[in-house]
Write a protein that holds these residues in place. Structure first.
Motif, PDB file in Angstrom:
ATOM      1  N   VAL A   7      -9.543  15.591   3.903  1.00  0.00           N
ATOM      2  CA  VAL A   7      -9.165  14.785   2.748  1.00  0.00           C
ATOM      3  C   VAL A   7      -7.910  13.973   3.056  1.00  0.00           C
ATOM      4  N   ALA A   8      -6.961  14.569   3.745  1.00  0.00           N
ATOM      5  CA  ALA A   8      -5.737  13.853   4.106  1.00  0.00           C
ATOM      6  C   ALA A   8      -6.049  12.698   5.046  1.00  0.00           C
ATOM      7  N   TRP A   9      -6.905  12.913   6.036  1.00  0.00           N
ATOM      8  CA  TRP A   9      -7.266  11.837   6.965  1.00  0.00           C
ATOM      9  C   TRP A   9      -8.019  10.717   6.251  1.00  0.00           C
ATOM     10  N   VAL A  10      -8.902  11.071   5.341  1.00  0.00           N
ATOM     11  CA  VAL A  10      -9.634  10.055   4.578  1.00  0.00           C
ATOM     12  C   VAL A  10      -8.643   9.242   3.739  1.00  0.00           C
ATOM     13  N   ALA A  11      -7.680   9.905   3.136  1.00  0.00           N
ATOM     14  CA  ALA A  11      -6.668   9.192   2.347  1.00  0.00           C
ATOM     15  C   ALA A  11      -5.851   8.257   3.215  1.00  0.00           C
ATOM     16  N   VAL A  12      -5.471   8.707   4.417  1.00  0.00           N
ATOM     17  CA  VAL A  12      -4.706   7.864   5.336  1.00  0.00           C
ATOM     18  C   VAL A  12      -5.524   6.649   5.748  1.00  0.00           C
ATOM     19  N   VAL A  13      -6.797   6.855   6.072  1.00  0.00           N
ATOM     20  CA  VAL A  13      -7.659   5.738   6.475  1.00  0.00           C
ATOM     21  C   VAL A  13      -7.819   4.754   5.310  1.00  0.00           C
ATOM     22  N   LEU A  15      -5.712   4.243   2.844  1.00  0.00           N
ATOM     23  CA  LEU A  15      -4.455   3.539   2.633  1.00  0.00           C
ATOM     24  C   LEU A  15      -4.178   2.517   3.724  1.00  0.00           C
ATOM     25  N   LEU A  16      -4.514   2.830   4.950  1.00  0.00           N
ATOM     26  CA  LEU A  16      -4.208   1.930   6.057  1.00  0.00           C
ATOM     27  C   LEU A  16      -5.248   0.835   6.261  1.00  0.00           C
ATOM     28  N   PHE A  17      -6.490   1.088   5.867  1.00  0.00           N
ATOM     29  CA  PHE A  17      -7.531   0.112   6.134  1.00  0.00           C
ATOM     30  C   PHE A  17      -8.130  -0.465   4.851  1.00  0.00           C
ATOM     31  N   ALA A  18      -8.608   0.388   3.976  1.00  0.00           N
ATOM     32  CA  ALA A  18      -9.355  -0.079   2.812  1.00  0.00           C
ATOM     33  C   ALA A  18      -8.466  -0.811   1.822  1.00  0.00           C
ATOM     34  N   LEU A  19      -7.262  -0.342   1.601  1.00  0.00           N
ATOM     35  CA  LEU A  19      -6.376  -1.000   0.641  1.00  0.00           C
ATOM     36  C   LEU A  19      -5.994  -2.422   1.067  1.00  0.00           C
ATOM     37  N   PRO A  20      -5.590  -2.654   2.333  1.00  0.00           N
ATOM     38  CA  PRO A  20      -5.327  -4.045   2.736  1.00  0.00           C
ATOM     39  C   PRO A  20      -6.566  -4.934   2.692  1.00  0.00           C
ATOM     40  N   VAL A  21      -7.727  -4.395   3.040  1.00  0.00           N
ATOM     41  CA  VAL A  21      -8.960  -5.188   2.969  1.00  0.00           C
ATOM     42  C   VAL A  21      -9.275  -5.531   1.523  1.00  0.00           C
ATOM     43  N   LEU A  22      -9.101  -4.577   0.628  1.00  0.00           N
ATOM     44  CA  LEU A  22      -9.324  -4.839  -0.789  1.00  0.00           C
ATOM     45  C   LEU A  22      -8.343  -5.887  -1.306  1.00  0.00           C
ATOM     46  N   ALA A  23      -7.080  -5.788  -0.924  1.00  0.00           N
ATOM     47  CA  ALA A  23      -6.084  -6.773  -1.351  1.00  0.00           C
ATOM     48  C   ALA A  23      -6.430  -8.162  -0.809  1.00  0.00           C
ATOM     49  N   TRP A  24      -6.849  -8.231   0.439  1.00  0.00           N
ATOM     50  CA  TRP A  24      -7.249  -9.515   1.019  1.00  0.00           C
ATOM     51  C   TRP A  24      -8.444 -10.091   0.280  1.00  0.00           C
ATOM     52  N   TRP A  25      -9.408  -9.249  -0.055  1.00  0.00           N
ATOM     53  CA  TRP A  25     -10.613  -9.708  -0.739  1.00  0.00           C
ATOM     54  C   TRP A  25     -10.279 -10.201  -2.138  1.00  0.00           C
ATOM     55  N   VAL A  26      -9.462  -9.452  -2.888  1.00  0.00           N
ATOM     56  CA  VAL A  26      -9.090  -9.850  -4.245  1.00  0.00           C
ATOM     57  C   VAL A  26      -8.242 -11.119  -4.205  1.00  0.00           C
ATOM     58  N   GLY A  27      -7.344 -11.228  -3.238  1.00  0.00           N
ATOM     59  CA  GLY A  27      -6.492 -12.403  -3.139  1.00  0.00           C
ATOM     60  C   GLY A  27      -7.245 -13.670  -2.798  1.00  0.00           C
ATOM     61  N   ALA A  28      -8.409 -13.547  -2.202  1.00  0.00           N
ATOM     62  CA  ALA A  28      -9.188 -14.723  -1.810  1.00  0.00           C
ATOM     63  C   ALA A  28     -10.047 -15.256  -2.955  1.00  0.00           C
ATOM     64  N   ARG A  29     -10.060 -14.582  -4.078  1.00  0.00           N
ATOM     65  CA  ARG A  29     -10.878 -15.034  -5.214  1.00  0.00           C
ATOM     66  C   ARG A  29     -10.293 -16.310  -5.797  1.00  0.00           C
ATOM     67  N   ASP A  30     -11.172 -17.171  -6.323  1.00  0.00           N
ATOM     68  CA  ASP A  30     -10.742 -18.424  -6.939  1.00  0.00           C
ATOM     69  C   ASP A  30      -9.939 -18.206  -8.211  1.00  0.00           C
ATOM     70  N   VAL A  31     -10.097 -17.035  -8.828  1.00  0.00           N
ATOM     71  CA  VAL A  31      -9.380 -16.759 -10.068  1.00  0.00           C
ATOM     72  C   VAL A  31      -7.876 -16.826  -9.847  1.00  0.00           C
ATOM     73  N   TRP A  32      -7.415 -16.399  -8.657  1.00  0.00           N
ATOM     74  CA  TRP A  32      -5.988 -16.313  -8.399  1.00  0.00           C
ATOM     75  C   TRP A  32      -5.385 -17.627  -7.928  1.00  0.00           C
ATOM     76  N   SER A  33      -6.206 -18.543  -7.466  1.00  0.00           N
ATOM     77  CA  SER A  33      -5.662 -19.787  -6.939  1.00  0.00           C
ATOM     78  C   SER A  33      -5.250 -20.696  -8.082  1.00  0.00           C
ATOM     79  N   ARG A  34      -4.181 -21.475  -7.838  1.00  0.00           N
ATOM     80  CA  ARG A  34      -3.672 -22.378  -8.852  1.00  0.00           C
ATOM     81  C   ARG A  34      -3.428 -23.725  -8.255  1.00  0.00           C
ATOM     82  N   PRO A  35      -3.747 -24.799  -8.821  1.00  0.00           N
ATOM     83  CA  PRO A  35      -4.559 -24.958 -10.013  1.00  0.00           C
ATOM     84  C   PRO A  35      -6.030 -24.754  -9.704  1.00  0.00           C
ATOM     85  N   GLY A  36      -6.845 -24.585 -10.738  1.00  0.00           N
ATOM     86  CA  GLY A  36      -8.281 -24.429 -10.545  1.00  0.00           C
ATOM     87  C   GLY A  36      -8.855 -25.687  -9.908  1.00  0.00           C
TER      88      GLY A  36
END
Length: 166
Positions: A7-13, A15-36
């Motif tokens: 469980v600790a290793w899964v949490a580390v993986v 945090l180190l891999f899935a969270l940055p990929v998720l942040a990159w994916w969410v940040g690339a959405r058109d909703v966040w870009s300004r102006p539309g």
């Protein structure tokens, strides 16, 4: 013991891999870009190009637009008025496109006012004067600059239309 290590290793993986990929994916959405890109033009670039503004002039025009100040240079005055009128037109178009958003904002504001009045009443009843001060003081401190910024384009048009005051 082994399950805890896995469980600790899964949490580390994660945090180190899935969270940055998720942040990159969410940040690339058109909703966040300004102006539309589809709904609004890039007003900043358009005004700079249309009026031939240099970097120092851009800052001066933006300051006059935001805070409603009067400028002396006729070219910069025209840029401020044009920018403010275009900005007001875009706001009106956005309001027409999203009529429900204004009603939701008013409802949220009304709920906030009711909760603030209730908190104020409870604080006065309990004689917690620090809380009364915070309930009254901070909304006023935060609302004043916001009200100045919201009325800036209107004041900018009033003060920069016509001939400069001597």
């Amino acid at each position: 013991m082994i399950i805890a290590v896995v469980v600790a290793w899964v949490a580390v993986v994660l945090l180190l891999f899935a969270l940055p990929v998720l942040a990159w994916w969410v940040g690339a959405r058109d909703v966040w870009s300004r102006p539309g890109k589809r709904t609004e033009p890039d007003l900043y670039r358009e005004m700079v190009r249309r009026h031939g503004l240099r970097p120092a002039e851009i800052a001066e025009v933006e300051g006059a637009l935001t805070w409603g100040r009067e400028l002396d240079d006729p070219r910069l005055r025209a840029a401020v008025v044009d920018w403010a009128q275009t900005l007001q037109q875009l706001v009106e178009e956005r309001r027409a496109r999203y009529p429900r958003a204004r009603r939701v904002a008013r409802l949220l504001w009304l709920v906030w006012v009711v909760l603030a009045v209730a908190a104020l009443a409870f604080a006065v009843a309990r004689r917690e004067w620090g809380r009364v001060f915070n309930t009254l003081f901070w909304p006023l401190v935060l609302a004043w600059p916001m009200s100045r910024a919201v009325g800036g384009p209107r004041r900018a048009i009033e003060r920069n239309s016509g001939a400069p005051a001597s």
